[in-house]
Enzyme design. Structure first.
Site, PDB file in Angstrom:
ATOM      1  N   LYS A   1      39.008  36.666  38.527  1.00  0.00           N
ATOM      2  CA  LYS A   1      38.639  38.082  38.424  1.00  0.00           C
ATOM      3  C   LYS A   1      38.876  38.783  39.747  1.00  0.00           C
ATOM      4  CE  LYS A   1      34.751  37.658  35.281  1.00  0.00           C
ATOM      5  NZ  LYS A   1      33.832  36.784  36.015  1.00  0.00           N
TER       6      LYS A   1
ATOM      7  N   LYS B   1      35.238  31.584  49.155  1.00  0.00           N
ATOM      8  CA  LYS B   1      34.840  32.996  49.091  1.00  0.00           C
ATOM      9  C   LYS B   1      34.475  33.525  50.471  1.00  0.00           C
ATOM     10  CE  LYS B   1      33.749  33.719  44.294  1.00  0.00           C
ATOM     11  NZ  LYS B   1      32.853  34.238  43.270  1.00  0.00           N
TER      12      LYS B   1
ATOM     13  N   LYS C   1      44.243  29.597  40.897  1.00  0.00           N
ATOM     14  CA  LYS C   1      43.616  29.797  39.582  1.00  0.00           C
ATOM     15  C   LYS C   1      43.575  31.283  39.244  1.00  0.00           C
ATOM     16  CE  LYS C   1      38.619  30.300  39.986  1.00  0.00           C
ATOM     17  NZ  LYS C   1      37.851  30.960  38.963  1.00  0.00           N
TER      18      LYS C   1
HETATM   19  P1  ATP Z   1      35.923  34.736  40.469  1.00  0.00           P
HETATM   20  O1  ATP Z   1      37.143  33.857  40.560  1.00  0.00           O
HETATM   21  O2  ATP Z   1      36.171  36.143  40.854  1.00  0.00           O
HETATM   22  O3  ATP Z   1      34.721  34.140  41.122  1.00  0.00           O
HETATM   23  P2  ATP Z   1      35.954  33.930  37.775  1.00  0.00           P
HETATM   24  O4  ATP Z   1      37.176  34.476  37.190  1.00  0.00           O
HETATM   25  O5  ATP Z   1      35.931  32.486  38.221  1.00  0.00           O
HETATM   26  O6  ATP Z   1      35.517  34.843  38.943  1.00  0.00           O
HETATM   27  P3  ATP Z   1      33.347  33.566  36.508  1.00  0.00           P
HETATM   28  O7  ATP Z   1      32.458  34.567  35.951  1.00  0.00           O
HETATM   29  O8  ATP Z   1      32.939  33.013  37.831  1.00  0.00           O
HETATM   30  O9  ATP Z   1      34.815  34.145  36.677  1.00  0.00           O
HETATM   31  O10 ATP Z   1      33.581  32.390  35.459  1.00  0.00           O
HETATM   32  C1  ATP Z   1      33.134  32.361  34.115  1.00  0.00           C
HETATM   33  C2  ATP Z   1      33.615  31.078  33.452  1.00  0.00           C
HETATM   34  O11 ATP Z   1      35.048  31.077  33.374  1.00  0.00           O
HETATM   35  C3  ATP Z   1      33.248  29.804  34.241  1.00  0.00           C
HETATM   36  O12 ATP Z   1      32.866  28.793  33.321  1.00  0.00           O
HETATM   37  C4  ATP Z   1      34.518  29.433  34.943  1.00  0.00           C
HETATM   38  O13 ATP Z   1      34.596  28.034  35.209  1.00  0.00           O
HETATM   39  C5  ATP Z   1      35.553  29.858  33.918  1.00  0.00           C
HETATM   40  N1  ATP Z   1      36.834  30.167  34.569  1.00  0.00           N
HETATM   41  C6  ATP Z   1      37.044  31.085  35.525  1.00  0.00           C
HETATM   42  N2  ATP Z   1      38.340  31.120  35.884  1.00  0.00           N
HETATM   43  C7  ATP Z   1      38.969  30.180  35.130  1.00  0.00           C
HETATM   44  C8  ATP Z   1      40.319  29.748  35.026  1.00  0.00           C
HETATM   45  N3  ATP Z   1      41.279  30.296  35.762  1.00  0.00           N
HETATM   46  N4  ATP Z   1      40.611  28.780  34.132  1.00  0.00           N
HETATM   47  C9  ATP Z   1      39.653  28.219  33.361  1.00  0.00           C
HETATM   48  N5  ATP Z   1      38.348  28.587  33.409  1.00  0.00           N
HETATM   49  C10 ATP Z   1      38.006  29.560  34.273  1.00  0.00           C
END
Ligand code: ATP
Ligand code: LTN
Length: 341
Positions: free
Chosen positions: A209, A120, A206
Site C-alpha cells: 500500500k 519502515k 512486495k
Molecule cells: P504496507 O506494505 O503499506 O505496510 P500492506 O500492503 O502490507 O501495507 P497490510 O494492511 O499491512 O497491507 O496487510 C494486510 C494483509 O495483506 C496482511 O495479511 C498482509 O500479510 C497481506 N499482504 C500485504 N501485502 C501482501 C502481498 N504483497 N502479498 C501477499 N499478501 C500481502
C-alpha cells in the site's frame, strides 16, 4: 440439513488489515480472499487495525474515510457480517490495555529484530532515530494483543507477517510460563500460492500500500482497462521463456503465481501451457478482472446504503468487546492486579 456447529467447538480465527492506502491484489490474494473462502469453517474475527495505522503519521480526515472504506471492503470481498465478526480495532479499547501487559513481556531485543520495523524505519529517512514513532517499534506487542485477546488458534496472513506471528507465540508462551496458562498459542495460516504478491514493475519488491510504484500496484477497485494495462506493461525479462523460478525470473513467476491463485492452479504446471509472455499477461489480467468483478459489484451496492455499514460496525464492536473483556481480565488476574475497579 446439516446442523450448525456451535461456535465454542470451532477454530477461532483473527486477522487484521491496516486502513491505509488503497487495498491491492497482494492484500486480496494473500489475505482477504482466503478469509472469505474459509469463513464458514471457523469462528472468525476480522478488523481494520486503525491503531496500527497511526504508528506513522495520518491525516485525521483520511484515517476516518480509509477506515470506513476498509470496513466496506471486508464486506465487499464476501465476508458475511452474519457469519463473522467485523470490527474496527479502536472500538475495542481492551486491545491497548492488553498491549501494555505484553509490552512488559516482550523484550527490547526481540522488537529490534523485527524486519518490518527495520524496513519502515529505514524508509523514514534518519535510520530510525528522531522521526520514527515509539509506536512503530512496539507495534508487534499490539499485534500480539489483537490475536491473543480473541484466543485465536489461526491467523490468516501474507508471508510478510510470519515473523510477527512467531513473536506472538513466543510472547504467549513466556506469559503462560510466568503466570500460568492464560493464552492460546496461535498458528499462522499462510496461503500456498500468492503469499507474497510482488510489484508488477519491481518484481523483487512486495506489492504494498505504501509503494511509490502506481503501475506496479493493482488496486482491487480499479477499472478493468487500468488493470489490463498494468498487466500488459508488467516487467518480465528478455529470455522469452515461461518458467516458474522466482530467483531467476521474478516477473514471470509473479504472473504465474497471480494466475495460479486466481484460477486455483499450480503456477509451475501453468508455465507449461505458455511459450510467450503476451498470452500469459492477457490471461492473468482476465482471471483477475473476473475474480474482482463480484467484489466491485458488492462495493457499489454497499456504498448505496451507508447506514447498513454503520450497523455492521456497531454490531462488530459489541461482539468483539464481549470476548476481549474476558481475556484481558484473565491476563490481569494472572499477573496479580488487584480485582475490582
Ligand atoms: P504496507 O506494505 O503499506 O505496510 P500492506 O500492503 O502490507 O501495507 P497490510 O494492511 O499491512 O497491507 O496487510 C494486510 C494483509 O495483506 C496482511 O495479511 C498482509 O500479510 C497481506 N499482504 C500485504 N501485502 C501482501 C502481498 N504483497 N502479498 C501477499 N499478501 C500481502
Ligand atoms: N501487522 C499486520 C496487520 C495486523 C494484523 C493484526 C494481522 C495488525 N494486527 C493481527 C493479523 C493479526 C500488517 O502489517 N499487515
Amino acid at each position: 440439513m446439516i446442523a450448525a456447529v456451535p461456535s465454542s467447538f470451532m477454530t477461532r480465527v483473527l486477522s487484521g488489515i491496516q486502513p491505509t492506502g488503497d487495498i491491492h491484489l497482494g492484500n486480496f490474494l494473500g489475505a482477504l480472499r482466503q478469509w472469505a473462502i474459509d469463513q464458514h469453517l471457523h469462528d472468525s474475527f476480522y478488523c481494520a487495525v486503525d491503531l496500527h495505522a497511526v504508528t506513522v503519521q495520518q491525516d485525521p480526515v483520511e484515517l476516518r474515510s480509509k477506515t470506513l472504506e476498509t470496513m466496506a471492503t471486508l464486506v465487499s470481498v464476501g465476508l458475511d457480517p452474519e457469519v463473522c465478526t467485523l470490527f474496527v480495532q479502536s472500538h475495542v479499547p481492551y486491545h491497548t490495555e492488553l498491549s501494555w501487559l505484553l509490552e512488559c513481556t516482550v523484550s527490547f531485543g526481540e522488537l529490534r529484530r523485527m524486519t518490518q520495523f527495520k524496513d519502515k524505519s529505514a524508509k523514514q529517512g534518519d535510520g530510525g532515530q528522531e522521526h520514527v514513532s515509539a509506536g512503530l517499534f512496539t507495534y508487534p506487542a499490539l499485534m500480539a494483543a489483537d490475536i491473543l485477546i480473541y484466543d485465536a488458534d489461526r491467523v490468516p496472513v501474507g508471508d510478510d507477517q510470519r515473523q510477527h506471528l512467531e513473536l506472538t507465540r513466543d510472547v504467549a508462551e513466556r506469559f503462560n510460563s510466568r503466570y500460568g496458562q492464560t493464552f492460546v498459542l496461535p498458528e499462522a495460516a499462510i496461503p500456498k500460492i500468492a503469499a507474497r504478491v510482488m510489484d508488477l514493475q519491481e518484481p523483487t519488491n512486495k506489492m504494498s500500500k505504501s509503494s511509490e510504484s502506481p503501475m506496479g500496484t493493482v488496486g482491487i477497485f480499479e477499472d478493468t482497462n487500468s488493470i489490463a494495462k498494468k498487466f500488459k506493461r508488467a516487467i518480465t525479462d528478455s529470455e522469452n521463456q515461461v518458467r516458474f523460478d522466482f530467483d531467476a525470473k521474478p516477473g514471470v513467476s509473479n504472473l504465474l503465481s497471480i494466475l495460479g491463485a486466481a484460477t486455483d492452479r499450480d503456477p509451475a504446471s501453468l508455465a507449461d501451457e505458455y511459450d510467450q509472455y503476451g498470452p500469459l499477461k492477457n490471461d492473468t489480467a482476465e482471471a483477475i478482472i473476473d475474480a474482482l468483478e463480484p467484489v466491485q459489484n458488492r462495493r457499489a451496492e454497499l456504498l448505496a446504503d451507508p447506514a447498513e455499514l454503520d450497523r455492521i460496525i456497531a454490531r462488530g464492536a459489541e461482539k468483539a468487546s464481549e470476548v476481549a473483556a474476558i481475556t484481558v481480565q484473565r491476563a490481569k488476574d494472572a499477573m496479580g492486579f488487584l480485582p475490582g475497579g
